[in-house]
Design an enzyme around this catalytic site. Structure first.
Site, PDB file in Angstrom:
ATOM      1  N   ASP A 146       0.911  -1.107   0.245  1.00  0.00           N
ATOM      2  CA  ASP A 146      -0.055   0.092  -0.147  1.00  0.00           C
ATOM      3  C   ASP A 146       0.879   1.326  -0.166  1.00  0.00           C
ATOM      4  OD1 ASP A 146      -2.307   1.356   0.021  1.00  0.00           O
ATOM      5  OD2 ASP A 146      -2.632   1.566   2.231  1.00  0.00           O
ATOM      6  N   ASN A 167     -18.977  -3.620  -2.421  1.00  0.00           N
ATOM      7  CA  ASN A 167     -18.269  -2.363  -1.916  1.00  0.00           C
ATOM      8  C   ASN A 167     -16.854  -2.193  -2.398  1.00  0.00           C
ATOM      9  OD1 ASN A 167     -17.068  -4.551  -0.897  1.00  0.00           O
ATOM     10  ND2 ASN A 167     -17.395  -4.167   1.354  1.00  0.00           N
ATOM     11  N   LEU A 170     -12.058  -6.520  -1.544  1.00  0.00           N
ATOM     12  CA  LEU A 170     -11.749  -8.001  -2.266  1.00  0.00           C
ATOM     13  C   LEU A 170     -12.139  -8.724  -0.923  1.00  0.00           C
ATOM     14  CD1 LEU A 170     -10.000  -9.687  -4.520  1.00  0.00           C
ATOM     15  CD2 LEU A 170      -8.344  -9.888  -2.352  1.00  0.00           C
ATOM     16  N   LEU A 181      -3.199  -6.392   2.062  1.00  0.00           N
ATOM     17  CA  LEU A 181      -2.777  -7.052   1.120  1.00  0.00           C
ATOM     18  C   LEU A 181      -1.286  -6.563   0.740  1.00  0.00           C
ATOM     19  CD1 LEU A 181      -5.604  -6.795  -1.665  1.00  0.00           C
ATOM     20  CD2 LEU A 181      -4.976  -8.877  -0.197  1.00  0.00           C
ATOM     21  N   CYS A 201     -21.603 -12.805  -4.321  1.00  0.00           N
ATOM     22  CA  CYS A 201     -22.390 -11.903  -3.766  1.00  0.00           C
ATOM     23  C   CYS A 201     -23.924 -11.912  -3.860  1.00  0.00           C
ATOM     24  CB  CYS A 201     -21.999 -10.109  -3.989  1.00  0.00           C
ATOM     25  SG  CYS A 201     -20.460  -9.667  -3.637  1.00  0.00           S
ATOM     26  N   CYS A 207     -24.278  -4.365   1.908  1.00  0.00           N
ATOM     27  CA  CYS A 207     -23.120  -3.263   2.121  1.00  0.00           C
ATOM     28  C   CYS A 207     -23.493  -2.029   1.444  1.00  0.00           C
ATOM     29  CB  CYS A 207     -21.806  -3.567   1.489  1.00  0.00           C
ATOM     30  SG  CYS A 207     -21.900  -4.100  -0.373  1.00  0.00           S
ATOM     31  N   SER A 229     -14.242   6.906   5.144  1.00  0.00           N
ATOM     32  CA  SER A 229     -12.839   6.642   5.260  1.00  0.00           C
ATOM     33  C   SER A 229     -11.933   7.971   4.384  1.00  0.00           C
ATOM     34  CB  SER A 229     -12.446   5.474   4.729  1.00  0.00           C
ATOM     35  OG  SER A 229     -12.980   4.366   5.362  1.00  0.00           O
ATOM     36  N   ASP A 255     -15.920   1.227   8.678  1.00  0.00           N
ATOM     37  CA  ASP A 255     -15.758  -0.235   8.535  1.00  0.00           C
ATOM     38  C   ASP A 255     -17.473  -0.931   8.193  1.00  0.00           C
ATOM     39  OD1 ASP A 255     -13.102  -0.589   9.112  1.00  0.00           O
ATOM     40  OD2 ASP A 255     -13.572  -0.655  11.019  1.00  0.00           O
ATOM     41  N   CYS A 261     -21.451  -7.571   5.829  1.00  0.00           N
ATOM     42  CA  CYS A 261     -21.094  -8.416   4.644  1.00  0.00           C
ATOM     43  C   CYS A 261     -21.287  -9.790   5.444  1.00  0.00           C
ATOM     44  CB  CYS A 261     -19.718  -8.427   4.143  1.00  0.00           C
ATOM     45  SG  CYS A 261     -19.431  -9.670   2.797  1.00  0.00           S
TER      46      CYS A 261
END
Length: 368
Positions: A146, A167, A170, A181, A201, A207, A229, A255, A261
């Protein structure tokens, strides 16, 4: 480490090496590891449409690198493969739903209550590369967490780690989406994994329904300009008033779209000591955090993802949270005490919060 223009002198069994790399990934604490090639043509088109729509807001870094973001070999010449890894981060002692339901408690996104993940993951990816080199000789590689123009979710999907939820996160069927990640770009022509097959989904849109500001404008499309965010972390200026009430007590990240989810119930708690909450950031009151001086902020956010927004934006976010809190003399007093703060950004949000608190006080008086 930059990618040197070298070629391995050995001819390793690449299939066997790939299996060893997976085993080393588990040994290093990664919950999943996959290998993919560098073709992101479809994702490049999606990114371009997203940028053209202005959904990135003030995140100019999303556009400034051109195709280096979507063409790994342009960012790191010689790249043939990307090793994608997953590291779960949810600490065991965090009671997320309870905190969101307490309007006087500050909600900090669960990934940010502990130490910063960047150094931890980069160090482990570098270790993985060294182990590979010990097996096959010098290779070209570069580790990312990141921290550069990398399409990490697209690469992870191609490496078989999950699919894109509505959303745009991943999702993994056995882990939800509460994970970090990381990537290791390499010039090794390793065998690649199959991309994640299918979209699980279905007709679920939990979401999209749960997003406090309606930022998920289409399936798998988030308008960052409306995302809490983005508003609390990436936005440098004033938070648009139309979103402030919806922020509730969320002072760093959000979140909600992940927590609702159905696959989040499969999230496995992290055993990483670095991800355990520090300074009670998983349960601190808005008032206690608003009382931090700048030196205390710098001290308590050392090694934390929160540090990068700076003290003024921290106070900005907390002022909004206090404006949304139930009326109390203590809240009003804390806001009045911050009104002379040198930053107009902070003062404007404090004035808004005071107006909200006065309205609530007047309603209580009128109600008898």
């Amino acid at each position: 480490m930059s990618m040197p223009a070298t070629t391995c002198d050995t001819s390793p069994d690449l299939h066997a090496l790939a299996e060893r790399i997976r085993a080393w990934g588990r040994e290093l604490g990664f919950q999943q590891l996959g290998i993919t090639d560098t073709d992101l043509t479809e994702d490049e088109h999606h990114l371009q449409r997203w940028l053209e729509a202005g959904h990135h807001g003030e995140m100019e870094f999303m556009a400034k690198h051109g195709t280096r973001r979507t063409r790994p070999a342009e960012l790191v010449p010689g790249t043939l493969r990307v090793i994608s890894v997953r590291l779960d981060y949810l600490p065991a002692e965090v009671d997320t739903a309870k905190v969101l339901g307490q309007p006087t408690t500050a909600y900090v996104s669960r990934y940010a209550t502990g130490r910063d993940y960047h150094k931890l993951m980069r160090k482990r990816l570098a270790t993985l590369a060294k182990w590979i080199e010990a097996e096959v000789g010098p290779i070209g590689y570069r580790a990312f967490v990141d921290s550069a123009p990398v399409m990490e979710r697209a690469l992870a999907r191609k490496a078989g780690l999950g699919w894109f939820g509505k959303n745009a996160m991943l999702l993994n069927p056995r882990a939800g989406s509460l994970f970090f990640l990381g990537e290791l770009y390499t010039d090794l022509p390793l065998p690649v994994d199959e991309p994640f097959a299918g979209d699980h989904c279905g007709s679920c849109s939990a979401c999209r329904t749960a997003c406090p500001t309606g930022a998920i404008v289409e399936d798998r499309v988030v308008d960052a300009r409306a995302c809490i965010s983005y508003l609390t972390i990436e936005l440098h200026g004033a938070i648009p008033e139309r979103y402030r009430a919806a922020m509730g007590n969320r002072v760093f990240g959000c979140d909600d779209c992940q927590l609702v989810c159905p696959f989040t119930r499969f999230t496995r708690l992290s055993r990483e000591a670095d991800f355990a909450p520090r300074h009670e950031l998983d349960r601190a009151s808005l008032l206690s955090l608003f009382a931090w001086g700048e030196e205390e902020f710098l001290d308590k956010t050392a090694g934390s993802p929160i540090r990068r927004i700076g003290y003024a934006r921290w106070l900005r976010n907390l002022a909004v949270g206090l404006g949304n809190a139930p009326w109390s003399e203590a809240v009003e007093a804390a806001l009045w005490a911050r009104l002379p703060y040198p930053s107009e950004l902070v003062r404007e949000h404090v004035r808004w919060a005071l107006a909200r608190q006065r309205e609530k006080r007047q309603r209580l008086i009128a109600a008898g």
